[in-house]
Enzyme design. Structure first.
Site, PDB file in Angstrom:
ATOM      1  N   CYS A 233     -26.056 102.445  48.222  1.00 15.73           N
ATOM      2  CA  CYS A 233     -25.661 101.846  49.509  1.00 15.73           C
ATOM      3  C   CYS A 233     -25.366 100.381  49.198  1.00 15.73           C
ATOM      4  O   CYS A 233     -26.140  99.747  48.459  1.00 15.73           O
ATOM      5  CB  CYS A 233     -26.802 101.973  50.514  1.00 15.73           C
ATOM      6  SG  CYS A 233     -26.561 100.986  52.019  1.00 15.73           S
TER       7      CYS A 233
ATOM      8  N   CYS B 259     -18.369 100.735  51.334  1.00 17.49           N
ATOM      9  CA  CYS B 259     -19.450 101.468  52.000  1.00 17.49           C
ATOM     10  C   CYS B 259     -19.500 102.875  51.428  1.00 17.49           C
ATOM     11  O   CYS B 259     -18.511 103.619  51.517  1.00 17.49           O
ATOM     12  CB  CYS B 259     -19.160 101.510  53.499  1.00 17.49           C
ATOM     13  SG  CYS B 259     -20.322 102.500  54.438  1.00 17.49           S
TER      14      CYS B 259
HETATM   15  N1  DGL Z   1     -23.511  99.836  53.408  1.00 15.16           N
HETATM   16  C1  DGL Z   1     -23.380 101.183  53.704  1.00 15.16           C
HETATM   17  C2  DGL Z   1     -23.300 102.110  52.522  1.00 15.16           C
HETATM   18  O1  DGL Z   1     -22.955 101.694  51.435  1.00 15.16           O
HETATM   19  C3  DGL Z   1     -23.983 101.797  54.942  1.00 15.16           C
HETATM   20  C4  DGL Z   1     -25.179 101.210  55.614  1.00 15.16           C
HETATM   21  C5  DGL Z   1     -25.338 101.797  57.003  1.00 15.16           C
HETATM   22  O2  DGL Z   1     -24.658 101.313  57.905  1.00 15.16           O
HETATM   23  O3  DGL Z   1     -26.097 102.764  57.173  1.00 15.16           O
HETATM   24  O4  DGL Z   1     -23.557 103.270  52.632  1.00 15.16           O
END
Ligand code: DGL
Length: 270
Positions: free
Chosen positions: A190, A80
Site C-alpha cells: 500500500c 495506489c
Molecule cells: N494507498 C492505497 C494503496 O496503495 C490505498 C489506501 C486506502 O485508501 O485504503 O492501496
C-alpha cells in the site's frame, strides 16, 4: 527535425485515495526532475481499501476523465495498489492514455528471499484481489506467502500521526505473524506504508528486508516516456500542482510534512 510535440510538455497525472501516493511521487520527481506533475488525492473517498471492485472502477473512470479533460495529461500513474488491483484493466480498456499502475512488489521479494518465506501487508481490498492472487501464483510457486490485509493502517498516515501509540498497536497486531515466521522479505503493498517504514522495521527487526514499489514505478514510467518519445523537453525543473477532493488545509499540512517541503493544495470537485 525535432520529434517533440506539444504533448511532451503536458503534465503527468498521479493519483491515490490520499497522501500515500506521495511516496510514489517522491520517487517520480527524483528520477524525472524535468517533468510536471498533477497530484490528486481522492480523499472524499478514502479509504479505498474498503470499497468494492465496482466502486473502485467508477472512481478510477472519474479521475481519468478529470485528468484528461482538466489537465490534458500525457500519462497517468495510479499511485495506489488498491485502485490498480481492482480497476486498471478496465481503465486501460476504456482509454488510450498510457497508464502505469502500482502492484505489490511480490516478484522481487520472491527473487530475493533466502528463507523461502515472504510476507505482504496491504489494504483488505488488495489482499483479497485477483491481481494479487495471480501475482502470488505466478511468482511464488516455491515460496511461502503470508498475505496480511490491514484495516485502518492508512488512516495513521492520512492524519500525519506516524509515531502515535495507536499506530504502534495496529502495527504490532498486523506484524505479529511476520515476527513469528521466518519471513525475510516484507512487501509494503500500500503506498501509504512507506511512510511507516521506520516503525515497521523496528518491529520486524533488521533481518527482514522491506520492499515497496515506488522506485520501480519511477523507472518504468521513465522507460515508457522514452519509448513513446514523450519526455518533457524543458531544461528547468518541473512543477507539481496538488489537488484533493477532501479538505485542502488538512491535505496541505500532512503532505508538507511527508514531502518535507511546503505545498498548498486546492480543493477540486470531480
Ligand atoms: N494507498 C492505497 C494503496 O496503495 C490505498 C489506501 C486506502 O485508501 O485504503 O492501496
Amino acid at each position: 527535425m525535432s520529434n517533440i510535440s506539444k504533448k511532451n510538455n503536458q503534465p503527468i497525472g498521479v493519483f491515490d485515495s490520499g497522501v500515500g501516493g506521495l511516496s510514489v511521487l517522491i520517487e517520480l520527481k527524483r528520477l524525472l526532475p524535468n517533468e510536471n506533475f498533477v497530484f490528486l488525492a481522492d480523499q472524499k473517498y478514502v479509504p479505498y481499501g474498503e470499497k468494492t471492485k465496482n466502486e473502485l472502477i467508477q472512481l478510477a473512470y472519474k479521475i481519468t476523465d478529470y485528468f484528461i479533460n482538466q489537465h490534458d495529461v500525457k500519462m497517468m500513474i495510479v499511485a495506489c495498489n488498491t485502485s490498480t488491483c481492482n480497476s486498471i484493466s478496465e481503465v486501460r480498456a476504456k482509454y488510450t492514455l498510457p497508464v502505469v499502475g502500482t502492484v505489490p512488489a511480490i516478484k522481487p521479494a520472491a527473487e530475493k528471499t533466502k528463507s523461502g518465506t515472504v510476507a505482504i501487508i496491504a489494504t483488505p481490498s488488495t489482499s483479497k484481489s485477483e491481481v494479487l492472487k495471480n501475482l502470488i501464483k505466478d511468482f511464488c510457486s516455491n515460496v511461502k506467502v503470508l498475505n496480511i490485509g490491514c484495516k485502518n493502517l492508512e488512516d495513521a498516515v492520512e492524519t500525519g500521526k506516524l509515531d502515535s501509540a495507536e499506530v504502534h498497536q495496529l502495527l504490532l497486531k498486523y506484524l505479529e505473524e511476520v515476527k513469528n515466521s521466518n519471513a525475510d522479505q516484507l512487501v509494503l503493498g500500500c503506498t501509504h506504508y512507506p511512510f511507516l517504514k521506520k516503525s515497521i522495521q523496528n518491529i520486524v527487526g533488521s533481518g527482514v528486508n522491506l520492499i515497496d514499489s515506488g522506485n520501480a514505478i519511477a523507472r518504468h514510467t521513465k522507460s515508457l516516456l522514452v519509448n513513446n518519445i514523450l519526455e518533457n523537453s524543458q531544461k528547468k525543473n518541473g512543477k507539481t500542482i496538488y489537488f484533493t477532493t477532501g479538505d485542502p488545509v488538512k491535505f496541505s499540512k500532512v503532505a508538507s510534512l511527508l514531502l518535507k517541503e511546503q505545498i498548498k493544495a486546492k480543493k477540486v470537485k470531480i
